[in-house]
Design a protein around this motif. Structure first.
Motif, PDB file in Angstrom:
ATOM      1  N   PHE A 153       0.840  -1.205   0.000  1.00 19.40           N
ATOM      2  CA  PHE A 153       0.000   0.000   0.000  1.00 19.40           C
ATOM      3  C   PHE A 153       0.875   1.256   0.000  1.00 19.40           C
ATOM      4  O   PHE A 153       0.534   2.270  -0.628  1.00 19.40           O
ATOM      5  CB  PHE A 153      -0.911   0.017   1.229  1.00 19.40           C
ATOM      6  N   ASN A 154       1.999   1.190   0.722  1.00 20.48           N
ATOM      7  CA  ASN A 154       2.935   2.318   0.754  1.00 20.48           C
ATOM      8  C   ASN A 154       3.412   2.665  -0.655  1.00 20.48           C
ATOM      9  O   ASN A 154       3.411   3.827  -1.070  1.00 20.48           O
ATOM     10  CB  ASN A 154       4.129   1.945   1.651  1.00 20.48           C
ATOM     11  N   VAL A 155       3.803   1.633  -1.403  1.00 20.87           N
ATOM     12  CA  VAL A 155       4.266   1.836  -2.775  1.00 20.87           C
ATOM     13  C   VAL A 155       3.140   2.375  -3.651  1.00 20.87           C
ATOM     14  O   VAL A 155       3.311   3.343  -4.402  1.00 20.87           O
ATOM     15  CB  VAL A 155       4.811   0.513  -3.361  1.00 20.87           C
ATOM     16  N   ALA A 156       1.956   1.744  -3.533  1.00 19.54           N
ATOM     17  CA  ALA A 156       0.832   2.130  -4.385  1.00 19.54           C
ATOM     18  C   ALA A 156       0.416   3.581  -4.150  1.00 19.54           C
ATOM     19  O   ALA A 156       0.234   4.350  -5.098  1.00 19.54           O
ATOM     20  CB  ALA A 156      -0.348   1.194  -4.136  1.00 19.54           C
ATOM     21  N   ILE A 157       0.274   3.980  -2.889  1.00 20.13           N
ATOM     22  CA  ILE A 157      -0.191   5.346  -2.618  1.00 20.13           C
ATOM     23  C   ILE A 157       0.904   6.356  -2.909  1.00 20.13           C
ATOM     24  O   ILE A 157       0.620   7.486  -3.327  1.00 20.13           O
ATOM     25  CB  ILE A 157      -0.697   5.477  -1.152  1.00 20.13           C
ATOM     26  N   SER A 158       2.152   5.967  -2.737  1.00 14.99           N
ATOM     27  CA  SER A 158       3.238   6.873  -3.098  1.00 14.99           C
ATOM     28  C   SER A 158       3.222   7.171  -4.593  1.00 14.99           C
ATOM     29  O   SER A 158       3.360   8.321  -5.024  1.00 14.99           O
ATOM     30  CB  SER A 158       4.588   6.264  -2.693  1.00 14.99           C
ATOM     31  N   VAL A 159       3.041   6.111  -5.398  1.00 15.63           N
ATOM     32  CA  VAL A 159       2.960   6.287  -6.847  1.00 15.63           C
ATOM     33  C   VAL A 159       1.737   7.118  -7.220  1.00 15.63           C
ATOM     34  O   VAL A 159       1.813   8.055  -8.022  1.00 15.63           O
ATOM     35  CB  VAL A 159       2.920   4.921  -7.560  1.00 15.63           C
ATOM     36  N   ARG A 160       0.584   6.790  -6.616  1.00 11.88           N
ATOM     37  CA  ARG A 160      -0.654   7.505  -6.963  1.00 11.88           C
ATOM     38  C   ARG A 160      -0.555   8.983  -6.578  1.00 11.88           C
ATOM     39  O   ARG A 160      -0.881   9.865  -7.387  1.00 11.88           O
ATOM     40  CB  ARG A 160      -1.849   6.869  -6.244  1.00 11.88           C
ATOM     41  N   VAL A 161      -0.108   9.270  -5.363  1.00 13.50           N
ATOM     42  CA  VAL A 161      -0.039  10.665  -4.914  1.00 13.50           C
ATOM     43  C   VAL A 161       0.988  11.448  -5.722  1.00 13.50           C
ATOM     44  O   VAL A 161       0.717  12.566  -6.182  1.00 13.50           O
ATOM     45  CB  VAL A 161       0.278  10.738  -3.406  1.00 13.50           C
ATOM     46  N   SER A 162       2.185  10.867  -5.916  1.00 12.90           N
ATOM     47  CA  SER A 162       3.221  11.593  -6.660  1.00 12.90           C
ATOM     48  C   SER A 162       2.813  11.811  -8.113  1.00 12.90           C
ATOM     49  O   SER A 162       3.011  12.893  -8.678  1.00 12.90           O
ATOM     50  CB  SER A 162       4.561  10.856  -6.573  1.00 12.90           C
ATOM     51  N   ASN A 163       2.226  10.773  -8.742  1.00 13.90           N
ATOM     52  CA  ASN A 163       1.784  10.930 -10.126  1.00 13.90           C
ATOM     53  C   ASN A 163       0.680  11.968 -10.259  1.00 13.90           C
ATOM     54  O   ASN A 163       0.701  12.805 -11.174  1.00 13.90           O
ATOM     55  CB  ASN A 163       1.284   9.595 -10.684  1.00 13.90           C
ATOM     56  N   GLU A 164      -0.305  11.929  -9.350  1.00 19.29           N
ATOM     57  CA  GLU A 164      -1.435  12.872  -9.445  1.00 19.29           C
ATOM     58  C   GLU A 164      -1.005  14.297  -9.121  1.00 19.29           C
ATOM     59  O   GLU A 164      -1.475  15.247  -9.749  1.00 19.29           O
ATOM     60  CB  GLU A 164      -2.573  12.429  -8.520  1.00 19.29           C
ATOM     61  N   LEU A 165      -0.111  14.468  -8.153  1.00 19.97           N
ATOM     62  CA  LEU A 165       0.383  15.816  -7.872  1.00 19.97           C
ATOM     63  C   LEU A 165       1.229  16.326  -9.038  1.00 19.97           C
ATOM     64  O   LEU A 165       1.147  17.501  -9.410  1.00 19.97           O
ATOM     65  CB  LEU A 165       1.203  15.831  -6.578  1.00 19.97           C
ATOM     66  N   GLY A 166       2.053  15.438  -9.607  1.00 18.10           N
ATOM     67  CA  GLY A 166       2.854  15.834 -10.761  1.00 18.10           C
ATOM     68  C   GLY A 166       1.998  16.219 -11.953  1.00 18.10           C
ATOM     69  O   GLY A 166       2.355  17.100 -12.738  1.00 18.10           O
ATOM     70  N   ALA A 167       0.827  15.558 -12.093  1.00 21.89           N
ATOM     71  CA  ALA A 167      -0.105  15.871 -13.180  1.00 21.89           C
ATOM     72  C   ALA A 167      -1.074  16.984 -12.813  1.00 21.89           C
ATOM     73  O   ALA A 167      -2.006  17.257 -13.574  1.00 21.89           O
ATOM     74  CB  ALA A 167      -0.883  14.610 -13.557  1.00 21.89           C
TER      75      ALA A 167
END
Length: 497
Positions: A317-331
């Motif tokens: 979950f740590n990996v998944a939410i890190s990817v989701r949050v970083s990708n969405e903030l970057g976008a």
């Protein structure tokens, strides 16, 4: 266009015009639709990440399990080396590598794919240099363990084992940057296949060398080192084969640019995660100061081993939410980032609850898997209710840490960890364990309360965050790092409203 569960799932970081931010939630039905859609995205990332994390953690766990059947001294020695020496190094390496998680994730979300390979190479340079410094801890493990008060017999055996495990240290330095590089692109299935193959080979050769051929802990060290380097080489072959497209364009001198600024973010990440990793390492250390230390260390090592396996699920979950949050903030999708946090917290809690119930149902059976000593098994049995509660807390906490990594809050969370873990949790645990004579149970109770307080604080921070400001900060960070500038200032602590 309204973002809804009816739309096809796009690759993370897509710049397609269909990939819009989350519209305001309009009623329970809309919430449920969005919740299910985001759950699907999270589980597509979390499921292979969980499998990968469990397989990699199980390498040490399998060795520890076989060590328990070699002898109680061997089990205690491996536990101390794995928790104190290797655990300290693992925390440093994983923490410094998590800087890459922030930078690669946000760059990928913004479409600056070509920077990912440069970031990974910068991380290699920094982590290999760090591994060289940490190697002296392995070399002088025996005097270090004696200095911190460990029993001489356990320290001698653990110090000898630490020397054998130096190759694993350099495998950590190579592995974590590659893992973050692949995770940012959602290429987690390849990591899962590699980790699964490594685990199968590890079980086979650990049984063969440690028990069947009687090589004991020397055989365990050989197999554990080989398993980690198998992962490193296989991931390297996958990356160099051209499967990552423009994310990997070859080795570059750009890896040596802006190293000091990169080092600062890496150190903030390392401090954040090391404070978490060393917290449970301290639990094993304190158990070594109790009466009948060998039995106490063996019992607590079994419990921490089980917590470790469940935490590996939480790290998915740590990996998944890190990817989701970083990708969405970057976008520049702040609402989607915020909603992802809600979904991951609910999901992590439910998974932790399921694990806790299973453990309580089989509390009479599972201690026999780890030790032949009746005394050790009885202590583990009495610790099981606390272990179940700890599992729930330690499933939610890594998910919230993943939010912090994705948003780039590492320095802020480091301060939170110091306060909750080391100013509150450890003193409370020592008070209950020694002053109130509750032994291992008291030490652990106090430290679990530190984890609970830290989880509540992180949840409050996520709740109070102005996600629009975080999206702006991500854009600024991408511009700073993407341009290869050497004088830009990195913002580690964001503003809250």
């Amino acid at each position: 266009m309204e973002h809804s569960s009816e739309q096809p799932l796009l690759p993370l970081g897509s710049n397609d015009s269909v990939a819009q931010d989350l519209s305001p939630i309009a009623g329970p039905r809309h919430f449920c639709n969005e919740f299910m859609a985001e759950s699907k995205r999270l589980w597509c990332l979390a499921a292979p990440a969980i499998f990968t994390s469990v397989c990699q953690y199980s390498l040490g766990g399998i060795t520890q399990t076989f060590a328990g059947h070699v002898g109680t001294l061997e089990l205690a020695a491996f536990t101390v080396e794995n928790s104190v020496i290797a655990g300290l190094s693992f925390g440093v390496m994983m923490g410094m590598g998590s800087a890459l998680e922030t930078l690669c994730g946000q760059a990928y979300g913004a479409g600056q794919i070509e920077m990912l390979g440069v970031y990974m190479q910068r991380s290699w340079v920094i982590l290999l240099a760090t591994a060289f410094l940490l190697m002296f801890l392995y070399i002088f493990a025996l005097p270090f363990l004696l200095l911190i008060g460990q029993k001489e017999e356990i320290s001698v055996a653990a110090g000898r084992f630490a020397l054998w495990m130096i190759p694993q240290l350099y495998a950590y330095a190579m592995n974590f940057p590659m893992a973050k590089f692949l995770q940012a692109q959602s290429k987690i299935m390849a990591m899962s296949w590699i980790a699964g193959a490594a685990l199968l080979l590890h079980v086979l050769f650990s049984w063969l060398l440690m028990l069947k051929l009687g090589w004991g802990m020397a055989g365990g060290a050989l197999v554990l080192n080989a398993s980690w380097w198998f992962i490193v080489v296989a991931q390297m072959v996958y990356i160099l084969s051209g499967t990552c497209g423009t994310a990997w364009t070859g080795f570059s001198w750009g890896a040596f640019h802006n190293l000091w600024s990169f080092m600062r973010l890496s150190l903030a990440s390392a401090v954040m995660l090391c404070l978490e990793t060393w917290y449970f390492m301290a639990l094993v250390l304190f158990a070594g100061y109790l009466k009948n230390a060998e039995i106490a260390v063996d019992a607590i090592s079994i419990c921490t081993n089980i917590v470790g396996w469940t935490v590996m699920v939480a790290i998915g979950f740590n990996v998944a939410i890190s990817v989701r949050v970083s990708n969405e903030l970057g976008a520049a999708h702040p609402r989607m980032a915020k909603f992802s946090v809600v979904v991951v917290v609910v999901s992590a809690f439910l998974v932790g609850l399921i694990f806790a119930v299973i453990l309580l149902v089989f509390q009479n059976q599972y201690p026999s898997l780890f030790s032949n000593s009746e005394e050790v098994k009885q202590i583990v049995y009495h610790l099981t209710p606390l272990l179940a509660f700890c599992i729930v807390a330690n499933t939610i906490q890594p998910a919230l840490s993943g939010v912090a990594i994705g948003a780039g809050w590492q320095a802020l969370v480091a301060y939170v960890n110091i306060a909750c873990y080391y100013i509150f949790g450890i003193p409370l645990g020592l008070l209950l364990g020694f002053a109130f004579d509750l032994g291992v149970k008291g030490i652990w109770m106090g430290m679990v309360m530190g984890t609970v307080v830290q989880t509540l604080v992180l949840f409050y921070i996520a709740y109070r965050t102005n996600w629009e400001k975080e999206a702006s900060a991500a854009s600024e960070r991408i511009n700073t790092w993407g341009g290869g500038q050497t004088s830009a200032k990195t913002t580690d602590i964001e503003k809250y409203s």
